[in-house]
Write a protein that holds these residues in place. Sequence first.
Motif, PDB file in Angstrom:
ATOM      1  N   GLU A  47       0.839  -1.212   0.000  1.00 36.55           N
ATOM      2  CA  GLU A  47       0.000   0.000   0.000  1.00 36.55           C
ATOM      3  C   GLU A  47       0.867   1.252   0.000  1.00 36.55           C
ATOM      4  N   ILE A  48       1.930   1.220   0.791  1.00 33.11           N
ATOM      5  CA  ILE A  48       2.818   2.392   0.877  1.00 33.11           C
ATOM      6  C   ILE A  48       3.557   2.590  -0.455  1.00 33.11           C
ATOM      7  N   LEU A  49       3.939   1.491  -1.090  1.00 28.97           N
ATOM      8  CA  LEU A  49       4.604   1.600  -2.394  1.00 28.97           C
ATOM      9  C   LEU A  49       3.663   2.227  -3.408  1.00 28.97           C
ATOM     10  N   GLU A  50       2.396   1.939  -3.250  1.00 28.12           N
ATOM     11  CA  GLU A  50       1.406   2.460  -4.181  1.00 28.12           C
ATOM     12  C   GLU A  50       1.178   3.963  -4.001  1.00 28.12           C
ATOM     13  N   THR A  51       1.038   4.400  -2.738  1.00 18.70           N
ATOM     14  CA  THR A  51       0.759   5.819  -2.508  1.00 18.70           C
ATOM     15  C   THR A  51       2.053   6.635  -2.488  1.00 18.70           C
ATOM     16  N   GLY A  52       3.156   6.023  -2.034  1.00 16.61           N
ATOM     17  CA  GLY A  52       4.429   6.731  -1.958  1.00 16.61           C
ATOM     18  C   GLY A  52       4.584   7.562  -0.692  1.00 16.61           C
ATOM     19  N   TYR A  53       3.597   7.500   0.189  1.00 15.63           N
ATOM     20  CA  TYR A  53       3.657   8.294   1.423  1.00 15.63           C
ATOM     21  C   TYR A  53       3.145   7.472   2.596  1.00 15.63           C
ATOM     22  N   PHE A  54       3.670   7.798   3.776  1.00 16.28           N
ATOM     23  CA  PHE A  54       3.163   7.144   4.986  1.00 16.28           C
ATOM     24  C   PHE A  54       3.307   8.084   6.171  1.00 16.28           C
ATOM     25  N   VAL A  55       2.658   7.697   7.282  1.00 16.97           N
ATOM     26  CA  VAL A  55       2.748   8.480   8.510  1.00 16.97           C
ATOM     27  C   VAL A  55       3.698   7.765   9.450  1.00 16.97           C
ATOM     28  N   ASN A  56       4.691   8.471   9.979  1.00 21.38           N
ATOM     29  CA  ASN A  56       5.643   7.813  10.882  1.00 21.38           C
ATOM     30  C   ASN A  56       5.133   7.862  12.328  1.00 21.38           C
ATOM     31  N   CYS A  57       5.984   7.408  13.259  1.00 23.02           N
ATOM     32  CA  CYS A  57       5.570   7.288  14.661  1.00 23.02           C
ATOM     33  C   CYS A  57       5.298   8.636  15.324  1.00 23.02           C
ATOM     34  N   ASN A  58       5.810   9.710  14.760  1.00 21.71           N
ATOM     35  CA  ASN A  58       5.557  11.046  15.329  1.00 21.71           C
ATOM     36  C   ASN A  58       4.359  11.713  14.685  1.00 21.71           C
TER      37      ASN A  58
ATOM     38  N   ILE B  12      -0.637   6.826   3.342  1.00 18.13           N
ATOM     39  CA  ILE B  12      -1.515   7.951   3.038  1.00 18.13           C
ATOM     40  C   ILE B  12      -1.294   8.373   1.588  1.00 18.13           C
ATOM     41  N   THR B  13      -2.281   9.057   1.046  1.00 20.16           N
ATOM     42  CA  THR B  13      -2.138   9.543  -0.329  1.00 20.16           C
ATOM     43  C   THR B  13      -1.324  10.832  -0.311  1.00 20.16           C
ATOM     44  N   GLU B  14      -0.843  11.229  -1.473  1.00 20.56           N
ATOM     45  CA  GLU B  14      -0.061  12.449  -1.581  1.00 20.56           C
ATOM     46  C   GLU B  14      -0.878  13.645  -1.088  1.00 20.56           C
ATOM     47  N   ARG B  15      -2.138  13.637  -1.419  1.00 22.49           N
ATOM     48  CA  ARG B  15      -3.019  14.726  -1.043  1.00 22.49           C
ATOM     49  C   ARG B  15      -3.102  14.885   0.479  1.00 22.49           C
ATOM     50  N   VAL B  16      -3.266  13.754   1.166  1.00 22.87           N
ATOM     51  CA  VAL B  16      -3.318  13.799   2.628  1.00 22.87           C
ATOM     52  C   VAL B  16      -1.963  14.218   3.198  1.00 22.87           C
ATOM     53  N   ALA B  17      -0.892  13.729   2.576  1.00 22.79           N
ATOM     54  CA  ALA B  17       0.452  14.092   3.031  1.00 22.79           C
ATOM     55  C   ALA B  17       0.641  15.604   2.963  1.00 22.79           C
ATOM     56  N   MET B  18       0.173  16.212   1.873  1.00 26.20           N
ATOM     57  CA  MET B  18       0.305  17.664   1.702  1.00 26.20           C
ATOM     58  C   MET B  18      -0.539  18.414   2.737  1.00 26.20           C
ATOM     59  N   GLU B  19      -1.724  17.886   2.976  1.00 26.73           N
ATOM     60  CA  GLU B  19      -2.613  18.465   3.992  1.00 26.73           C
ATOM     61  C   GLU B  19      -1.936  18.443   5.353  1.00 26.73           C
TER      62      GLU B  19
END
Length: 110
Positions: A18-29, A70-77
Motif C-alpha cells: 500500500e505504501i509503495l502504491e501511494t508513496g507516502y506514509f505516517v511515521n511514529c511522530n 496515506i495519499t499524496e493529497r493527505v500528506a500535503m494536507e
Amino acid sequence: MAYVWRIRKKRAKRLLNEILETGYFVNCNFHPVRLTEYGWNKWDHDVDGIALTNGGKCSCCLVNCVPEPITERVAMEMAYVWHTEGDKGLAVRYGGYTPEAYDEFQRMWR
Ligand SMILES: [Zn+2]
C-alpha cells in the motif's frame, strides 16, 4: 510464536504494498513522510523517507511501528497542518489525541 510472526509479516507485506502504491506514509511522530527507500528481507522490514514537515530523514518498521499509508493529497494536507499548527495539530487531527491528552503527553516527556 512462529504462527503469530507469520501473520504479522503478512500484514506488514500488505502494508508495504500500500505504501509503495501511494508513496507516502505516517511515521511514529504522526509526521507525513515521502517514501525514498524500503527493505524487505529476513531482518529488515523498514520504510525510509523524508518528512514533509521538518525535512528530517526517518525510518519506520513495518512490523513494529505499522506506519499508515496515506495519499499524496493527505500528506500535503498534513504538512500544511504542521506548518500552521505544529506537532500538536498533527497529533490532535491525525493521531487521535485530544488537546488535553497531548499537553499531558508533552509534560511527561519533556
Ligand atoms: Zn516508527
